[in-house]
Structures are given as C-alpha cells and as structure tokens.
Write a protein that holds these residues in place. Structure first.
Motif, PDB file in Angstrom:
ATOM      1  N   ARG A 248      41.411  46.187  49.620  1.00  0.00           N
ATOM      2  CA  ARG A 248      41.008  46.517  48.252  1.00  0.00           C
ATOM      3  C   ARG A 248      41.892  45.789  47.246  1.00  0.00           C
ATOM      4  N   PRO A 249      41.372  45.461  46.052  1.00  0.00           N
ATOM      5  CA  PRO A 249      42.167  44.772  45.035  1.00  0.00           C
ATOM      6  C   PRO A 249      43.153  45.725  44.352  1.00  0.00           C
ATOM      7  N   THR A 250      44.313  45.894  44.963  1.00  0.00           N
ATOM      8  CA  THR A 250      45.355  46.746  44.401  1.00  0.00           C
ATOM      9  C   THR A 250      46.558  45.879  44.010  1.00  0.00           C
ATOM     10  N   ALA A 251      47.431  46.454  43.191  1.00  0.00           N
ATOM     11  CA  ALA A 251      48.640  45.733  42.790  1.00  0.00           C
ATOM     12  C   ALA A 251      49.469  45.358  44.009  1.00  0.00           C
ATOM     13  N   LEU A 255      50.467  41.602  45.291  1.00  0.00           N
ATOM     14  CA  LEU A 255      51.882  41.253  45.420  1.00  0.00           C
ATOM     15  C   LEU A 255      52.195  40.763  46.828  1.00  0.00           C
ATOM     16  N   ALA A 256      51.712  41.487  47.837  1.00  0.00           N
ATOM     17  CA  ALA A 256      52.019  41.126  49.221  1.00  0.00           C
ATOM     18  C   ALA A 256      51.486  39.738  49.560  1.00  0.00           C
ATOM     19  N   ALA A 257      50.288  39.408  49.090  1.00  0.00           N
ATOM     20  CA  ALA A 257      49.725  38.080  49.349  1.00  0.00           C
ATOM     21  C   ALA A 257      50.548  36.995  48.662  1.00  0.00           C
ATOM     22  N   ALA A 258      50.978  37.258  47.422  1.00  0.00           N
ATOM     23  CA  ALA A 258      51.775  36.266  46.694  1.00  0.00           C
ATOM     24  C   ALA A 258      53.136  36.043  47.353  1.00  0.00           C
ATOM     25  N   VAL A 259      53.757  37.125  47.804  1.00  0.00           N
ATOM     26  CA  VAL A 259      55.058  37.009  48.478  1.00  0.00           C
ATOM     27  C   VAL A 259      54.896  36.269  49.807  1.00  0.00           C
ATOM     28  N   ALA A 260      53.819  36.559  50.530  1.00  0.00           N
ATOM     29  CA  ALA A 260      53.558  35.852  51.785  1.00  0.00           C
ATOM     30  C   ALA A 260      53.401  34.361  51.530  1.00  0.00           C
ATOM     31  N   ALA A 261      52.695  34.009  50.449  1.00  0.00           N
ATOM     32  CA  ALA A 261      52.511  32.592  50.118  1.00  0.00           C
ATOM     33  C   ALA A 261      53.851  31.901  49.876  1.00  0.00           C
ATOM     34  N   ALA A 276      47.199  32.034  51.599  1.00  0.00           N
ATOM     35  CA  ALA A 276      47.707  33.263  50.972  1.00  0.00           C
ATOM     36  C   ALA A 276      47.603  33.193  49.452  1.00  0.00           C
ATOM     37  N   LEU A 277      47.833  32.011  48.866  1.00  0.00           N
ATOM     38  CA  LEU A 277      47.697  31.846  47.421  1.00  0.00           C
ATOM     39  C   LEU A 277      46.255  32.087  46.983  1.00  0.00           C
ATOM     40  N   ALA A 278      45.308  31.568  47.759  1.00  0.00           N
ATOM     41  CA  ALA A 278      43.895  31.780  47.432  1.00  0.00           C
ATOM     42  C   ALA A 278      43.552  33.270  47.496  1.00  0.00           C
ATOM     43  N   ALA A 279      44.094  33.958  48.504  1.00  0.00           N
ATOM     44  CA  ALA A 279      43.851  35.398  48.629  1.00  0.00           C
ATOM     45  C   ALA A 279      44.448  36.154  47.450  1.00  0.00           C
ATOM     46  N   ALA A 280      45.672  35.756  47.041  1.00  0.00           N
ATOM     47  CA  ALA A 280      46.325  36.420  45.906  1.00  0.00           C
ATOM     48  C   ALA A 280      45.529  36.204  44.625  1.00  0.00           C
ATOM     49  N   ASP A 281      45.034  34.986  44.412  1.00  0.00           N
ATOM     50  CA  ASP A 281      44.233  34.701  43.220  1.00  0.00           C
ATOM     51  C   ASP A 281      42.940  35.520  43.216  1.00  0.00           C
ATOM     52  N   ALA A 282      42.287  35.610  44.392  1.00  0.00           N
ATOM     53  CA  ALA A 282      41.038  36.370  44.481  1.00  0.00           C
ATOM     54  C   ALA A 282      41.269  37.850  44.186  1.00  0.00           C
ATOM     55  N   LEU A 283      42.365  38.401  44.705  1.00  0.00           N
ATOM     56  CA  LEU A 283      42.693  39.800  44.440  1.00  0.00           C
ATOM     57  C   LEU A 283      43.028  40.001  42.963  1.00  0.00           C
ATOM     58  N   GLU A 301      49.543  39.866  35.161  1.00  0.00           N
ATOM     59  CA  GLU A 301      49.211  38.446  35.274  1.00  0.00           C
ATOM     60  C   GLU A 301      50.465  37.594  35.114  1.00  0.00           C
ATOM     61  N   GLN A 302      51.357  38.038  34.225  1.00  0.00           N
ATOM     62  CA  GLN A 302      52.603  37.296  34.035  1.00  0.00           C
ATOM     63  C   GLN A 302      53.413  37.245  35.322  1.00  0.00           C
ATOM     64  N   LYS A 303      53.514  38.410  36.002  1.00  0.00           N
ATOM     65  CA  LYS A 303      54.250  38.453  37.270  1.00  0.00           C
ATOM     66  C   LYS A 303      53.570  37.554  38.307  1.00  0.00           C
ATOM     67  N   HIS A 304      52.239  37.533  38.281  1.00  0.00           N
ATOM     68  CA  HIS A 304      51.488  36.701  39.220  1.00  0.00           C
ATOM     69  C   HIS A 304      51.882  35.230  39.051  1.00  0.00           C
ATOM     70  N   HIS A 305      51.976  34.797  37.803  1.00  0.00           N
ATOM     71  CA  HIS A 305      52.316  33.393  37.563  1.00  0.00           C
ATOM     72  C   HIS A 305      53.782  33.091  37.892  1.00  0.00           C
ATOM     73  N   VAL A 306      54.648  34.090  37.814  1.00  0.00           N
ATOM     74  CA  VAL A 306      56.039  33.891  38.252  1.00  0.00           C
ATOM     75  C   VAL A 306      56.063  33.587  39.749  1.00  0.00           C
ATOM     76  N   HIS A 307      55.286  34.349  40.526  1.00  0.00           N
ATOM     77  CA  HIS A 307      55.196  34.086  41.964  1.00  0.00           C
ATOM     78  C   HIS A 307      54.543  32.731  42.242  1.00  0.00           C
ATOM     79  N   LEU A 308      53.460  32.418  41.516  1.00  0.00           N
ATOM     80  CA  LEU A 308      52.789  31.129  41.715  1.00  0.00           C
ATOM     81  C   LEU A 308      53.721  29.971  41.382  1.00  0.00           C
ATOM     82  N   SER A 309      54.510  30.137  40.332  1.00  0.00           N
ATOM     83  CA  SER A 309      55.450  29.082  39.945  1.00  0.00           C
ATOM     84  C   SER A 309      56.365  28.712  41.098  1.00  0.00           C
ATOM     85  N   HIS A 310      56.941  29.728  41.736  1.00  0.00           N
ATOM     86  CA  HIS A 310      57.874  29.448  42.836  1.00  0.00           C
ATOM     87  C   HIS A 310      57.143  28.879  44.043  1.00  0.00           C
TER      88      HIS A 310
END
Length: 410
Positions: A248-251, A255-261, A276-283, A301-310
């Motif tokens: 399910r699309p939960t916070a 987060l877990a998908a972004a950290v895995a990426a 994993a990045l594609a999964a995080a974006d879809a969620l 969304e801001q936190k999401h882009h912090v993870h994507l940045s790294h």
C-alpha cells in the motif's frame, strides 16, 4: 532484606531480567551464580556499584541521580535539566551512560505481561508528535535531552495495569519516542547507541501491534549502516522494512523503498537501485495527503527528494541529482540546517563526478565552515569524509583537497 522491605522475588526478577524461580533459588542459596554476565545483570538490575563486586564501574553509576535519587529522579524538570547538563559537552561517556540508564529503565517494562496506565498518555502522545517535526533550529543535543526526559516518563505508565488498547497506545508512543531518539543519535554519529535505541523501538512497536510503525523502525534503522559504511546490511534492513510495510502507498513503504535504493547504489548494484527508485516514485505519487507532512514519522516530497539526491549522486546521475537537490531546497523554508548541508555536500559530490574535484572540495568546505561547531560532527562529517576519500590519492597534494582534509581534521 528484600522481604523486610516489601520487595517480591517477582520485582527483583523483573529488574534483573531473570525468572522469579531463579531469583528464589539464588536468594535461598540453592543455586549459585557463576557466569560473569549474570553477575553483571544482577548488579545492573539492583543498582549495585561495580566496586562492591570487583567489577568495573557500571554505566549508570555516574548518572544514578537521574533515576535513583527521589528528589531528582521523580522530578521531570530536574531530570530534564540533568540530561541537558550531561549532554552539553556532547556524547561523552557520562552522557551516554545517562541515555543508557533512561532507555534500560523503560526497556525492562516492555514484555508481554507488563502492565501500564493511561494517566498522562495523551500528553506524551502530543510530545511524540511535536518531536516528530525535527530540530526546529535547536541543537541536536538539546532535542535529545528533552526527548529522553519525556521518554523516561513512560516507565511509570508502563508498569500500571491497564486495558489492552491503552497498553497498545503506550507501546506505540514508546516506539515512536525511542525511534526518534535513535535518529538524533544517528545524526550525532553515535552508531552503537542508535542501534540500541532502535532495538527498544522495535520491541515496543512489535508489542503495540502497529506493523507500519515496526516497518518504520526498520527503515530508519537501515539508515545507520547506510550512512556509516555498511550498505549491504542497510539493504537487508530496508528490504525487511519493505516487506513489513506491504504494497500500500504509505509513508513507511515509500521511505523503505528510497532507503533501499540508496543502499543498492552505494553497494554498486545500479539495476536494483533504479528499480527501488522507480518503486519509491510510484508510491510517492499515490501517497495520501495525510502522510505527506514534513515530520520524522511521515514522508514529505521534500524528504523524498533528499533521498533521491543522495541515490542519484551515488549512481553518478548528476542531472537528476541536481534536480532533486534544487527541488528539495525549494519545497520548504523549514529545511533543517543539517539537511541543507547534506544537500550542499551532495551537490559538491556531483561536481566531483563531473571531473571538477577542486570545486567539489571548495563547496564542501563552505558547507562545513558555515555550520556551528555542534553540527559539524556525526552524519555531516561522515558525508564530507566520504567525498574526500572518493578523490584519487594522486590529487591529494592539491591545495583545495588539503584544505578539505584540514577542515575535517579540525
């Protein structure tokens, strides 16, 4: 002596994490204790100074005032002041001992039969929600002291009989508070203490029955090995979190998908990282508004882009990394000092990936020197150190590289 004082074998057993029958046998002299670990456990549980048993000083001895002196241990304000004082000089040995004593006192109440009371639960739930909004410009050690002081207030509530639903709420709040304490310790660079607090958070989350909280603890814990040089271990924890969070699309799932990426990227598994990045974006696209607020317990969304940045910086995809860095800085005026610094260091790493190591060093030096001394430690220093170590040794004689080395050494 215990019976004269009205203390039962059950109470001693709880304090020492032993079975009541074992305590009874030891007390009557029908069983002996030969294992050093058991001696230390009893000494810690009954607060017997190590010197009386030929042991090293126990971690709680320098800070026993936090939990054993009635006029301090039972006064929340004095307990908070003592914690602030202990942490004022950073994560010193006495400060860490104070944190350990606070965590252990609560941790011992987290067992399937432990009772609890809802008296001040609403206030503590509100406190947990407030801490979730992060540092608010305060020094991490100040936030840590206040959080642990409130955390210790959970112990008396956890030891009073209560209905199962209230017990679940208490354990949920305990899991949140312990998890956020672990986050601050992680940011300050105390990996071992952070993992210990995450372990307590996991126990509380499991007892609360909140699977999303349990998954959140695993995902946040994965960031400890992620940021301190163990990406394989981080990937394993992140995948456990993804499994626990479900589809399910939960916070937590996002987060877990972004950290895995990020973990896969650091482990040079680019295909898994991009999946994993594609999964995080879809969620993220499907994430409900109620879970998009900017807190440690939700996923903005801001936190999401912090993870994507790294993640994209590590993959060498500097175009996408810079897009996320810019977007993260645009999204919130509340971006914390630490987060802004990490984004600037990511930008510097992008410059290095594009062949301009001198500019990378200059940017990193500027990011570090703009920080107050109390912030120039832990995660921020580690990320800057990673950049320095990524520069080939045949460039280490260059002036900018030497200056970065000197800033890190200072």
């Amino acid at each position: 002596m215990a019976h004269d004082a009205g203390i039962s074998y059950n109470r001693i057993a709880e304090a020492c994490t032993l079975k009541p029958e074992r305590v009874s046998q030891i007390a009557r002299g029908t069983a002996a204790v030969s294992a050093l670990a058991t001696v230390e456990r009893i000494a810690g549980g009954l607060r017997i100074p190590g010197a009386l048993l030929g042991l090293a000083a126990q971690p709680w001895e320098d800070t026993a005032v936090l939990s054993t002196e009635p006029h301090h241990g039972d006064d929340p304000m004095k307990r908070r002041q003592l914690l602030r004082g202990a942490l004022a000089a950073g994560l010193t040995t006495p400060a860490l001992a104070a944190l350990t004593a606070a965590r252990t006192d609560v941790d011992q109440t987290l067992s399937p039969g432990s009772p609890g009371s809802p008296e001040d639960l609403a206030d503590l739930e509100a406190a947990a929600e407030s801490y979730g909004y992060g540092y608010h410009g305060q020094q991490p050690t100040r936030v840590l002291a206040d959080m642990v002081a409130d955390f210790t207030a959970l112990r008396p509530l956890l030891t009073v009989p209560q209905p199962a639903p209230v017990r679940a709420r208490l354990c949920r709040t305990t899991g949140q508070m312990a998890g956020m304490t672990a986050i601050v310790l992680h940011d300050l660079g105390s990996r071992r203490e952070s993992r210990a607090w995450f372990a307590t958070a996991a126990r509380a989350a499991a007892e609360s029955g909140d699977t999303q909280l349990h998954a959140w603890v695993l995902a946040r814990e994965a960031m400890v090995p992620l940021n301190y040089g163990a990406p394989k271990a981080a990937a394993e924890l992140a995948e456990r979190a993804r499994h626990a969070a479900g589809h399910r699309p939960t916070a937590t799932a996002t987060l877990a998908a972004a950290v895995a990426a990020r973990a896969y990227a650091l482990n040079h598994q680019s295909e898994q990282a991009r999946t994993a990045l594609a999964a995080a974006d879809a969620l993220m696209e499907r994430l409900p508004a109620s879970e998009r607020s900017d807190t440690w317990l939700t996923y903005s969304e801001q936190k999401h882009h912090v993870h994507l940045s790294h993640a994209y910086t590590t993959l060498g995809d500097t175009r996408r990394a810079r897009e996320s860095q810019q977007r993260a800085l645009e999204l919130s005026a509340r971006t914390s000092t630490m987060t802004r610094t990490l984004l600037h260091i990511d930008a510097a790493a992008c410059a290095h990936h594009n062949g301009d190591s001198e500019q990378a060093c200059r940017r990193t030096i500027a990011a570090l020197t703009a920080l107050p001394d109390s912030y120039r430690t832990g995660l921020v220093r580690r990320r800057a150190q990673d950049l320095y170590e990524a520069i080939p040794t045949d460039h280490h004689h260059e002036r900018a590289v030497q200056e970065l080395r000197d800033v890190l050494a200072a």
